[in-house]
Design an enzyme around this catalytic site. Structure first.
Site, PDB file in Angstrom:
ATOM      1  N   CYS A   1     -93.117  73.292 -55.134  1.00 38.58           N
ATOM      2  CA  CYS A   1     -91.929  73.498 -55.958  1.00 38.58           C
ATOM      3  C   CYS A   1     -91.410  72.152 -56.475  1.00 38.58           C
ATOM      4  O   CYS A   1     -92.052  71.531 -57.308  1.00 38.58           O
ATOM      5  CB  CYS A   1     -90.875  74.292 -55.203  1.00 38.58           C
TER       6      CYS A   1
ATOM      7  N   GLU B   1     -95.759  78.562 -48.511  1.00 37.28           N
ATOM      8  CA  GLU B   1     -95.475  78.613 -47.075  1.00 37.28           C
ATOM      9  C   GLU B   1     -95.011  80.006 -46.643  1.00 37.28           C
ATOM     10  O   GLU B   1     -95.053  80.333 -45.454  1.00 37.28           O
ATOM     11  CB  GLU B   1     -94.442  77.551 -46.680  1.00 37.28           C
TER      12      GLU B   1
ATOM     13  N   HIS C   1     -93.801  78.924 -53.621  1.00 39.01           N
ATOM     14  CA  HIS C   1     -93.663  78.525 -52.220  1.00 39.01           C
ATOM     15  C   HIS C   1     -94.736  79.209 -51.368  1.00 39.01           C
ATOM     16  O   HIS C   1     -94.487  80.262 -50.768  1.00 39.01           O
ATOM     17  CB  HIS C   1     -92.260  78.874 -51.713  1.00 39.01           C
TER      18      HIS C   1
END
Length: 238
Positions: free
Chosen positions: A113, A218, A216
């Protein structure tokens, strides 16, 4: 047991309030758990720019994380600052120094990001300061729904490392940004775009691993997200 490569993750920071009556560092746990699941050993990095070189000597790879702030437009040559821009100067100073050193050492580098935006600035590129004011018929890049669900699709550019890692021509991704890459930094190539044309990913093909994505991963909402972390950690393993 195979050695776990040491992966540095840049922390976010806030002034007093909320979690603590004193200024504090923080980072969502899923950043760390994604690194662990990919086989790495995560190490949190505070914003001490003068110690960046010392930290880099401990690391096998560096992740520049996202956060609710923006890079100072002056760092990419713009005098005007959009009213939406908020900054964390100490964090940006550390991340710029750490990322520049990582590039110099060809240390595997992964920008997420705002971290992707920082990579572009490191290589001399510029940023769109506020997508809704710059992109006609822009998507909701700050999606209203939860971040553990997709916000929109991205098209992966054929022949890029990102395509090889993700094994797909299109991905469903989450989205939590109001800025994006404008002019590419030197040596970088685009590896992903949103349907509205916004650049969603960049990479440097001549480095061991240097990828930035606007979403994102993650949150690992797809197999491709996990594959990104796994590929990065394997590159850090050397």
């Amino acid at each position: 047991m195979a050695r776990r490569p040491v992966i540095g993750l840049t922390l976010d920071s806030e002034e007093a309030g909320g979690y603590s009556a004193m200024p504090w560092y923080a980072l969502r746990r899923n950043y760390f758990s994604a690194v662990v699941r990919a086989g790495g050993l995560p190490l949190a990095l505070p914003h001490e720019a003068e110690l960046a070189a010392a930290y880099l000597h401990l690391l096998d790879g560096l992740i520049v994380t996202g956060g609710a702030f923006d890079i100072d437009p002056a760092l990419f040559g713009e005098e005007e600052r959009h009213p939406s821009v908020t900054m964390k100067q100490a964090r940006t100073a550390f991340e710029l120094e750490a990322a520049r050193l990582a590039v110099k050492r060809d240390l595997p580098l992964f920008g997420i990001c705002g971290g992707a935006q920082l990579l572009n600035v490191v290589f001399g590129g510029t940023l769109i300061q506020h997508i809704p004011d710059s992109v006609e018929a822009a998507l909701a890049h700050e999606q209203p729904g939860p971040r553990d669900r997709p916000g929109h699709a991205v098209s992966i550019v054929a022949g890029t490392r990102l395509e090889r890692v993700c094994g797909a021509g299109e991905l469903q991704v989450n989205s939590a940004h109001h800025q994006a890459v404008a002019d590419l930094g030197t040596g970088l190539v685009i590896n992903a775009r949103a349907p509205d044309g916004v650049i969603e990913g960049i990479e440097h093909p001549d480095l061991a691993f240097c990828i930035g994505v606007q979403w994102h991963p993650e949150y690992e909402i797809s197999a491709a997200d996990h594959a990104l972390f796994h590929s990065f950690v394997e590159a850090a393993r050397g």
